[in-house]
Design an enzyme around this catalytic site. Structure first.
Site, PDB file in Angstrom:
ATOM      1  CE  LYS A  13      -2.348  -0.893   3.747  1.00 10.32           C
ATOM      2  NZ  LYS A  13      -1.818  -2.099   4.203  1.00 10.32           N
ATOM      3  NE  ARG A  88      -4.317  -1.461  10.078  1.00 13.86           N
ATOM      4  CZ  ARG A  88      -3.239  -0.892   9.609  1.00 13.86           C
ATOM      5  NH1 ARG A  88      -3.182   0.423   9.214  1.00 13.86           N
ATOM      6  NH2 ARG A  88      -2.378  -1.558   9.671  1.00 13.86           N
ATOM      7  NE  ARG A 127       8.716  -5.675   1.732  1.00 14.84           N
ATOM      8  CZ  ARG A 127       7.475  -5.213   1.559  1.00 14.84           C
ATOM      9  NH1 ARG A 127       6.948  -4.418   2.600  1.00 14.84           N
ATOM     10  NH2 ARG A 127       6.719  -5.458   0.664  1.00 14.84           N
ATOM     11  NE  ARG A 139       6.024  -0.323  10.778  1.00 19.50           N
ATOM     12  CZ  ARG A 139       5.122  -0.363  10.128  1.00 19.50           C
ATOM     13  NH1 ARG A 139       5.165   0.103   8.908  1.00 19.50           N
ATOM     14  NH2 ARG A 139       4.091  -0.953  10.643  1.00 19.50           N
ATOM     15  NE  ARG A 150       2.040  -4.332  11.223  1.00 21.59           N
ATOM     16  CZ  ARG A 150       3.022  -4.354  10.582  1.00 21.59           C
ATOM     17  NH1 ARG A 150       4.059  -4.842  10.964  1.00 21.59           N
ATOM     18  NH2 ARG A 150       3.064  -3.671   9.525  1.00 21.59           N
TER      19      ARG A 150
END
Ligand code: AMP
Length: 247
Positions: A13, A88, A127, A139, A150
């Protein structure tokens, strides 16, 4: 242009939003970025969100809705925006509908980046490993356990938005597992398609030889011209009684 990019964490996104920002001159509004900035600045919102985000859960709706309501009122969002990571939950989507309605505006579309969850987990893990190898600071929520949480939050609380927006006829989907340029091209195709569609053109009826029928030889044309004659007569009658002979 006002858009929503919908998809689980790692679907791309953020990357796709950046492309759209450049192409359409609109701003990217990422609630994740706004919340991370609030955490960093130690604001009351940040203090509230910090632990929730670290666990990979969703920050309460009222907190996020208030942030977005504020942000879309800023002058740089007047031209349009891409919402990345918001809404969300269905209540967030409903709050957004009300916010936009109050401004007399609406969404131009919701683009879903469709991804395969297993492939997504592998993509995110590699990643994270690459970032670590390059010495990039990760993060707090970029670790396998939190990522699993998540994704769970997405499945349970966010994925119902697919049906919510499909029901409104606003949802468009692209294959988010394709390469970055291919996804960008697919999104641009959808956006250009919806721009070009525009209002439906009235097709002029044609005869078999291709010439345009002017209406005189269409069914009902006789009735319509008779009605037009009566309307003209009554108009003349009205003008006569007012002393103006039909002009
Ligand atoms: P993101 O950068 O979009 O992946 O968001 C990072 C984290 O911020 C999420 O895991 C949530 O804890 C929080 N967050 C971001 N956007 C929202 C939202 N719209 N509603 C609730 N929590 C959010």
């Amino acid at each position: 242009m006002r858009l929503i990019l919908l998809g689980p964490p790692g679907a791309g996104k953020g990357t796709q939003s950046q492309q759209l920002v450049e192409k359409y001159g609109i701003v990217q509004l990422s609630t994740g970025d706004m919340l991370r900035a609030a955490v960093k600045a130690g604001t009351p919102v940040g203090q509230k969100a910090k632990d929730i985000m670290a666990r990979g859960e969703l920050v309460p709706d009222d907190v996020v809705v208030a942030i977005v309501a504020d942000r879309i009122d800023q002058p740089d969002a007047k031209n349009g925006f891409i919402l990345d990571g918001f809404p969300r939950t269905v209540p967030q989507a409903e709050a957004l509908d009300l916010m936009l309605k109050a401004k007399g505006t609406q969404l131009d579309g919701v683009i879903e980046l469709k991804v395969d969850e297993d492939a997504l987990l592998r993509r995110i893990e590699s990643r994270v490993a690459e970032s670590k190898a390059r010495g990039v600071t990760l993060r707090a929520d970029d670790n396998p356990d939190v990522l699993a949480q998540r994704l769970k939050a997405y499945r349970e609380q966010t994925s119902p938005l697919v049906a919510y927006y499909a029901g409104k006829g606003a949802l468009r989907s692209v294959d988010g597992m394709a390469s970055i340029p291919a996804v960008t091209a697919a999104i641009n195709g959808l956006l250009n398609g919806s721009k070009e569609k525009g209002p439906a053109k009235t097709r002029r009826p044609r005869r078999k030889d291709g010439s345009v029928r002017d209406g005189a030889d269409q069914p009902g044309a006789g009735r319509r011209s008779a009605a037009a004659k009566i309307a003209r007569k009554t108009a003349n009658l009205g003008a006569l009684t007012r002393g103006k002979a039909g002009n």
